[in-house]
Scaffold this motif. Structure first.
Motif, PDB file in Angstrom:
ATOM      1  N   LYS A  77       0.156   0.735   4.723  1.00 45.37           N
ATOM      2  CA  LYS A  77      -0.302   2.112   4.677  1.00 45.37           C
ATOM      3  C   LYS A  77      -1.288   2.338   5.817  1.00 45.37           C
ATOM      4  CE  LYS A  77      -3.002   3.691   1.565  1.00 45.37           C
ATOM      5  NZ  LYS A  77      -3.233   4.202   0.218  1.00 45.37           N
TER       6      LYS A  77
ATOM      7  N   GLY B 159       0.822  -1.203   0.000  1.00 49.47           N
ATOM      8  CA  GLY B 159       0.000   0.000   0.000  1.00 49.47           C
ATOM      9  C   GLY B 159       0.852   1.246   0.000  1.00 49.47           C
ATOM     10  N   THR B 160       0.562   2.157  -0.895  1.00 50.71           N
ATOM     11  CA  THR B 160       1.273   3.425  -0.967  1.00 50.71           C
ATOM     12  C   THR B 160       0.896   4.276   0.242  1.00 50.71           C
ATOM     13  OG1 THR B 160       1.095   3.274  -3.376  1.00 50.71           O
ATOM     14  CG2 THR B 160       1.670   5.426  -2.477  1.00 50.71           C
TER      15      THR B 160
ATOM     16  N   THR C 111      -0.453  -0.445  -6.542  1.00 53.56           N
ATOM     17  CA  THR C 111       0.651  -0.164  -5.613  1.00 53.56           C
ATOM     18  C   THR C 111       2.015  -0.558  -6.163  1.00 53.56           C
ATOM     19  OG1 THR C 111       0.243  -2.289  -4.528  1.00 53.56           O
ATOM     20  CG2 THR C 111      -0.820  -0.369  -3.588  1.00 53.56           C
TER      21      THR C 111
ATOM     22  N   SER D 176       4.911   1.102  -0.283  1.00 47.06           N
ATOM     23  CA  SER D 176       5.091  -0.022  -1.220  1.00 47.06           C
ATOM     24  C   SER D 176       6.539  -0.343  -1.555  1.00 47.06           C
ATOM     25  CB  SER D 176       4.324   0.260  -2.516  1.00 47.06           C
ATOM     26  OG  SER D 176       2.948   0.372  -2.270  1.00 47.06           O
TER      27      SER D 176
END
Length: 602
Positions: free
Chosen positions: A83, A34-35, A465, A38
């Motif tokens: 994230k 998840g950004t 991502t 990532s």
């Protein structure tokens, strides 16, 4: 090797964090991508085995937290990262993990996203540290992030608690000079020793462990008071208390102020804060998102009988929403000196064309959105969407998102819509999302007799991502190869009767399947399978082809643009053409053209 001989590199914040966990001797790491976190997983996928570390892409953050917890309970240093919204998924095991704690050091990285650059909200996960009574550290720069993550393991092992490590987008994605250090030689394997009272948190044990946790929180406060990451600098009667990336803005843009920089932010060093405020005319608390520090500073001032005026979010001197910038700091002129020569120049008054995010050229999601729209016709439909590239289907011309909540929420909410209304409901889920948290709501829908159509967009990767693997793709790592889990088998295995797989590049066949799925009296599932062309291009297995418009056949109806809306399609002076640099040769536009005017160039 002397300190002067050590290698220095310009590293991305996430690269610096990766270096930090390698130097800390981490033996187990896990994540759901998840950004803005990532890149850490992308790095570990390449280097974990070489460094004696086991690294996994878990199916979701809860599983990542649980597996890393088990490693740390066994005495192996572990690292789990996600994230900020992923912490909502992982919080269930994390809050109980705090009760029993760990044996080997464990660091939990939450990558927050102020201003919601790539997220559905901008929640402040510092609050989780207080909720769970866990120590928390916040870096301000890539170099500090590397050093801080290493020290977090020492703190974790001294307290026998996991440490929350809170970053933000501007730290994860900033670049800075980072000096490499020595790699700690710690065991990568261990032996789990049973301790039922500590690790089996049934109510009787949980009550005892709660008291243990409260005592450890007091010890953590002592460590915070002594931490090298909590320090003062500068001189002035105006005091600034700050943390995270906000510290870099304060340091660069404010002058003639005394700064208390906090890096160990839960528990706060209350004595140090009170001492800092004693001789100040006023205090400014500079932090992004919630007044996490400010509210505690207000309490500390009251309890310490300090009458100093405290400015921040509660006084409307600083905004509650979004990330900070030099412009926000310059708005503090009425409270402190701001460097005039460093105030950013005003943006030129030029009307720049908007560049909203869009589905890529050749994206298979374009084909399914067009097919759904044709199959739906004039029916009144609710589109229950989810988190992924296909969230962009909310934009014109598709307009295929009436609700987006969270991972797995598309299928989960569809059942509610189907029972609360008489409208047709279509749910969207990605392939990685399906394995993350889409299977359970599908089971629930079948169990409760909900009637809707679920569309699972299988583009053979976790595309949004950065193209990480997931259970539907299989994985090759550490000398082992895992086979892909077929979505069709899972869906049929739980008992769904209507299951069809389509290729969205075949637009007409997809329209036919979608028409039957929508008309089906029950729960229908359509699996839309076509690999992301960017992933194929990255792997150098994309067949190089492009399309062009035969202007002799084109009647300028713009059906291709209105139906597929590909960025490779251009229209100027009424003439439609194709940008050959962007075109992927998918021919979705050609398959909707009523005059067959679009062809693949031989």
């Amino acid at each position: 090797m002397s300190a002067n001989d050590k290698k220095k590199e310009l590293l991305l914040g996430n690269d610096a964090i990766t270096r930090g966990i390698i130097e800390a001797g981490v033996g187990f790491a896990s994540t759901y991508p998840g950004t803005p976190s990532s890149e850490i997983g992308n790095n570990l996928e390449k280097i974990a085995e070489k460094n004696g570390m086991f690294f996994e892409f878990s199916s979701n953050e809860k599983i990542a937290m649980e597996s890393a917890s088990a490693a740390a309970m066994s005495g192996v240093r572990s690292f789990v990262f996600m994230k900020h919204v992923g912490m909502n998924v992982a919080a269930d095991p994390m809050l109980t993990l705090a009760y029993g704690g760990v044996r080997g050091g464990m660091v939990i990285l939450t990558a927050d996203d102020p201003s919601a650059h790539s997220s559905q909200n901008e929640q402040d996960n510092r609050i989780y540290a207080k909720l769970a009574l866990l120590p928390m550290l916040e870096p301000s720069t890539p170099a500090e992030a590397k050093e801080m993550v290493k020290e977090s393991y020492d703190i974790s092992e001294e307290l026998t608690l996991p440490v929350l490590f809170r970053t933000t987008t501007r730290v994860n994605h900033a670049r800075g000079i980072v000096e490499e250090g020595d790699v700690k030689d710690v065991p990568k394997k261990s032996h789990f020793t049973r301790d039922i009272k500590r690790f089996v948190n049934i109510p009787a044990n949980a009550r005892t462990n709660r008291i243990r946790l409260l005592e450890l929180n007091k010890k953590a406060a002592e460590l915070s008071e002594a931490s090298r990451f909590n320090f003062t600098e500068g001189k002035g009667s105006t005091g600034v208390i700050t943390s995270g990336v906000s510290y870099t803005y304060v340091k660069e843009w404010m002058k003639n102020v005394s700064i208390l920089k906090l890096g160990f932010t839960n528990p706060l060093p209350e004595k140090k804060i009170a001492e800092f405020m004693k001789d100040k005319e006023k205090i400014i608390v500079v932090e992004e998102l919630e007044p996490f520090l400010e509210d505690q500073v207000l309490r500390i001032a009251k309890q310490s009988n300090l009458s100093v005026k405290i400015h921040g979010k509660r006084t409307d001197d600083l905004p509650m929403a979004f990330e900070y910038s030099p412009g926000v700091i310059s708005a503090l002129r009425h409270l402190a000196d701001v460097a005039d020569d460093n105030v950013p120049l005003a943006r030129p008054d030029i009307a720049l064309p908007p560049r909203p995010p869009t589905l890529c050229a050749g994206c298979p999601h374009r084909g399914i959105f067009h097919a759904v729209r044709k199959a739906v016709g004039r029916k009144e439909v609710i589109y229950s969407s989810d988190i992924g590239c296909y969230s962009l289907g909310a934009q014109p011309p598709f307009m295929m998102a009436d609700m987006i909540l969270c991972m797995g929420g598309g299928i989960g909410a569809a059942g509610g819509f189907s029972e609360a209304t008489d409208q047709k409901v279509i749910a969207f889920s990605g392939d990685s999302t399906f394995f993350h948290s889409g299977i359970t709501p599908l089971v629930s829908a079948l169990f409760n007799g909900h009637k809707f159509t679920a569309i699972i967009l299988d583009n053979r990767t976790t595309a949004m991502t950065g193209h990480q693997p997931h259970p539907g793709t299989g994985r090759e790592f550490g000398g082992r190869r895992t086979e892909e889990i077929k979505i069709e088998d899972v869906v049929r295995g739980i008992g769904v009767k209507f299951v069809e797989t389509v290729d969205p590049y075949d637009v007409k066949a997809t329209i036919d399947v979608m028409t039957r799925a929508i008309e089906y009296d029950g729960l229908s599932v359509v699996i839309v399978k076509r690999a992301c062309p960017l992933e194929l291009k990255r792997k150098k297995i994309l067949e190089p082809r492009v399309c062009e418009v035969d202007q002799d056949l084109c009647v300028k109806c713009s059906t291709c643009i209105l139906s597929i809306a590909c960025p490779a399609l251009m229209k100027k002076d009424g003439i439609v053409s194709i940008d050959k640099e962007q075109c992927m040769g998918c021919m979705m536009c050609g398959r909707v053209c009523p005059k067959d005017a679009i062809k693949v160039i031989p």
